[in-house]
Scaffold this active site. Structure first.
Site, PDB file in Angstrom:
ATOM      1  N   PHE A 134       0.855  -1.194   0.000  1.00 20.55           N
ATOM      2  CA  PHE A 134       0.000   0.000   0.000  1.00 20.55           C
ATOM      3  C   PHE A 134       0.887   1.240   0.000  1.00 20.55           C
ATOM      4  CE2 PHE A 134      -2.469   3.484   1.778  1.00 20.55           C
ATOM      5  CZ  PHE A 134      -3.602   3.409   0.989  1.00 20.55           C
ATOM      6  N   ASP A 219       9.381   2.705   1.482  1.00 20.15           N
ATOM      7  CA  ASP A 219       8.219   3.450   1.969  1.00 20.15           C
ATOM      8  C   ASP A 219       8.123   3.207   3.477  1.00 20.15           C
ATOM      9  OD1 ASP A 219       5.714   4.247   2.832  1.00 20.15           O
ATOM     10  OD2 ASP A 219       4.659   3.545   1.045  1.00 20.15           O
ATOM     11  N   LYS A 248       3.068  10.167   8.516  1.00 22.30           N
ATOM     12  CA  LYS A 248       2.352   9.688   9.713  1.00 22.30           C
ATOM     13  C   LYS A 248       2.904  10.253  11.026  1.00 22.30           C
ATOM     14  CE  LYS A 248      -0.017   5.594   7.936  1.00 22.30           C
ATOM     15  NZ  LYS A 248      -1.402   5.938   8.232  1.00 22.30           N
TER      16      LYS A 248
END
Ligand SMILES: Cc1ncc(COP(=O)(O)O)c(C=O)c1O
Length: 385
Positions: A134, A219, A248
């Site tokens: 993702f 990532d 995040k």
């Protein structure tokens, strides 16, 4: 009209929200609908120290009073200082700041393609990513995402991505055709079900990439900023990526993305090749400077100790079949029952947990206390029993 009815009337209904309106951050989690909730979710790995930790609030308020925003045509101290800290602590060379994980990945993709185009010309722009990965919700990061469920409804998607099986070095070798410029992967697939890559695999990927001048993009949007027990997860795999994206938990509750460039690509994105109005905003950077100042070796050691405690308690819990993850990024396979049902029942009892695929997922704040861990695990044990 109350909060929920206003939402239903006026907000695009893209989220399957739980029946809870959160109003305040609390030391143990959140206050909502007149009740306290213990938090094992951190707003999906964002609230590094909870939603309203005193030091973080002070850092944010102090910067808001001093300078809230200016354009990226000018230098600002919080941004420069944050870039220095990120580079010094990772060994990477330069940073581009944005506002989210998807944007950090977009920047990584642009840099990888430009590096290859500058050096090799046309026809070498494909990026390999992993099945079940993702990477975000923009059209390009959806193309990068290796889950067919995301590849419907919004055609045409950005071309130039192919997906390979994780932990299969032969599959990667077979896919490294002359058109490939980069590979991109999460050290732990988060949304895909909290699945860490095998250590040997990532080292073998690094070696293959080096041999063929293919860029390795990690990532670390979800695995970064202390979540796995080191500042970035790559440290535990004994490799250095060429490009690292994160977001995040970086600013601990404010929107900030960062793309870090290693030696090969440190000057690839030159003047006017990329930009962002809000990226590197002084308040977000001041928040991130505070977050990073707290994530020293002693604190990260505590994260590892708490992770071991979670794993030990969960493994002994009736109703739990298996536990996966790294650090305070934890996936729970249930012996029976549905993970979403478990999340609903936990919420009824005052505990916030998340799900990832068919697993219950825990992403507690990194500063969570053992008393809150015990209180939360007692609720979870009751629900999964
Ligand atoms: C690994 C990874 N990359 C990218 C993203 C997208 O981040 P954002 O929602 O901030 O755009 C996420 C979000 O869950 C993620 O887990």
């Amino acid at each position: 009209m109350d909060i929920k009815n206003l939402d239903h009337s006026y907000i695009a209904q893209t989220y399957g929200r739980y029946d809870l309106a959160i109003t305040d951050g609390e030391p143990s989690g959140f206050l909502g609908d007149g009740r306290e909730y213990i938090d094992f979710g951190s707003g999906i790995a964002v609230n590094t120290f909870g939603a309203s930790e005193a030091g973080w609030v002070e850092a944010v308020c102090a910067q808001a009073k001093k300078l809230s925003h200016t354009s990226n045509y000018f230098y600002t101290e919080p941004q420069s200082r944050l870039a220095e800290t990120l580079c010094t602590r990772t060994g990477l060379k330069r940073v581009f700041f944005s506002n989210s994980g998807a944007e950090a990945n977009e920047c990584a993709i642009k840099a990888a393609r430009k590096y290859s185009h500058d050096k090799y010309g046309d026809g070498r722009a494909t990026i390999l990513t992993l099945e079940n990965s993702f990477h975000g919700r923009t059209i390009t990061t959806l193309s990068a995402t290796g889950q067919t469920v995301f590849h419907t409804d919004f055609m045409p998607f950005t071309p130039g991505f192919a997906h390979i099986r994780a932990n299969d070095i032969a599959a990667l070798e077979g896919a490294l055709t002359a058109d490939v410029c980069a590979v991109m992967m999460e050290p732990v697939q988060g949304e895909g079900g909290v699945l860490p890559l095998e250590a040997g695999y990532l080292a073998a990927v690094r070696k293959l990439c080096d041999e063929r001048d293919i860029l390795l993009i990690l990532d670390e949007v979800q695995t970064g900023n202390g979540r796995t027990g080191t500042l970035y997860a790559f440290e535990q795999f004994g490799i250095l990526p060429d490009i690292l994206s994160t977001a995040k938990g970086l600013a601990g509750g404010l929107p900030l993305g960062a793309t870090l460039f290693g030696e090969k690509v440190e000057n690839t994105l030159g003047k006017s090749k990329h930009g962002s109005t809000f990226g590197g905003n002084p308040i977000c950077c001041a928040a991130a400077n505070y977050v990073l100042s707290r994530l020293d070796d002693a604190f990260l050691g505590e994260v590892k100790a708490k992770a071991a405690y979670f794993h030990e308690k969960l493994a002994a819990m009736p109703g739990v079949a298996a536990v996966s993850g790294m650090g305070l990024m934890i996936g729970i396979t249930l012996k029976e029952g549905d993970a979403h049902d478990v999340a609903l029942k936990c919420l009824e009892k005052g505990l916030i947990v998340l799900t990832a695929k068919d697993k219950v997922r825990l992403l507690p704040p990194l500063n969570i206390g053992y008393d809150d861990i015990d209180r939360g695990l007692a609720i979870l044990a009751e629900v999964v029993a």
